[in-house]
Design a protein around this motif. Sequence first.
Motif, mmCIF file in Angstrom:
data_model
loop_
_atom_site.group_PDB
_atom_site.id
_atom_site.type_symbol
_atom_site.label_atom_id
_atom_site.label_comp_id
_atom_site.label_asym_id
_atom_site.label_seq_id
_atom_site.Cartn_x
_atom_site.Cartn_y
_atom_site.Cartn_z
ATOM 1 N N GLY A 174 0.813 -1.210 0.000
ATOM 2 C CA GLY A 174 0.000 0.000 0.000
ATOM 3 C C GLY A 174 0.848 1.262 0.000
ATOM 4 O O GLY A 174 0.472 2.277 -0.607
ATOM 5 N N ILE A 192 -10.334 8.776 -0.764
ATOM 6 C CA ILE A 192 -10.568 7.332 -0.724
ATOM 7 C C ILE A 192 -9.281 6.591 -0.372
ATOM 8 O O ILE A 192 -9.266 5.680 0.460
ATOM 9 C CB ILE A 192 -11.121 6.849 -2.082
ATOM 10 N N TYR A 209 -8.577 4.376 3.024
ATOM 11 C CA TYR A 209 -8.198 2.959 2.908
ATOM 12 C C TYR A 209 -6.888 2.680 3.638
ATOM 13 O O TYR A 209 -6.765 1.706 4.380
ATOM 14 C CB TYR A 209 -8.109 2.585 1.424
ATOM 15 N N GLN A 210 -5.893 3.565 3.454
ATOM 16 C CA GLN A 210 -4.617 3.329 4.129
ATOM 17 C C GLN A 210 -4.734 3.513 5.629
ATOM 18 O O GLN A 210 -4.129 2.761 6.397
ATOM 19 C CB GLN A 210 -3.545 4.254 3.548
ATOM 20 N N TRP A 266 -7.335 2.935 7.471
ATOM 21 C CA TRP A 266 -8.013 1.742 7.977
ATOM 22 C C TRP A 266 -7.049 0.567 8.077
ATOM 23 O O TRP A 266 -7.060 -0.187 9.053
ATOM 24 C CB TRP A 266 -9.191 1.399 7.058
ATOM 25 N N THR A 267 -6.182 0.408 7.069
ATOM 26 C CA THR A 267 -5.200 -0.683 7.079
ATOM 27 C C THR A 267 -4.274 -0.578 8.281
ATOM 28 O O THR A 267 -4.028 -1.568 8.994
ATOM 29 C CB THR A 267 -4.371 -0.672 5.789
#
Length: 334
Positions: free
Chosen positions: A55, A308, A312-313, A315-316
């Motif tokens: 990521g 977005i 996403y990152q 959350w990871t």
Amino acid sequence: MELHDVWFVLIAVLWIGYFFLEGFDFGVGVLTKLLARNRPEKRVLINTIGPVWDGNEVWLLSAGGATFAAFPEWYATLFSGFYLPLLIILVSLIVRGVAFEYRAKRPEEKWQRNWENAIFWCSLIPAFLWGVAFGNIVRGVKIDQNFEYVGNVWDLLNPYALLGGVVTLTLFTFHGAVFTALKTVGDIRERARKLALWVGLLTAVAALAFLLWTQVRDGNGWSLIALVVAVVALVAALGANQRGREGWSFAFSGVTIVAAVAMLFLSLFPDVMPSSLNADWSLTVSNASSSPYTLKIMTWCAAIATPIVLLYQSWTYWVFRKRIGTQHIADPVH
């Protein structure tokens, strides 16, 4: 501020994000040789970045793609002139990614040791070459009146750029060491903190010399502010590391990277790639940019996609936030 100025800032932000995130996983890759004493400890180090390293590379793809679309002349001159070092970086990143995935596919010690060596070298080489590349971008290279690079690869190996490579290598290794201390438990955590001190001191010497050299050569008032922030943040990171405040140490080491990379871009603007042959032949934000219509479309796309990616990152990293140690390694053979 015109759109090409905005996109210069956005590309700087993308590179800052890349070096902040990929910096610590390059550092962890280097630490697999410097810190880990056995195979379970190497697995611990690799597992700290296992869920996030791919990521982190999204930022590199975004920075390269944005440069191609927003500043095609810059992209063309940069990637043709720096072809060999960028090819070495690309191959290293490919082999590194394969090594993460293939290392545990077979139980033989030789198989795993070879992939571990690949992780080490393919972390160390890009960490060094990115500093060399950006050192040359800021210093200026041989660009002719047609905006084409007319030098050779040996011109890129000058003292200023090589010092830049030492800075990124040591800074990323320090960033990786404090990240390791933040993400691990047990003896490896304590050794990571001790190693971070010594690597941090080496980083401080190299970074101060490089940033002062940059300021004297190309600096301005804004770059001077960034230099001061970088130095103060590095000292704060070292202090927090010594007090066992790994979270603060990692945050401050990140601020050091942010401020140092920001200083390079502040020193560079309004050029994007100065010519060492004639200042009039330099690539700038105006003569290297795409059309205003292209930049306008890109701005709308970035406004939609960027939140977005950030969500996403985030959350990871939240999901994989817990510390790990050798006791969490289920099968020490692998």
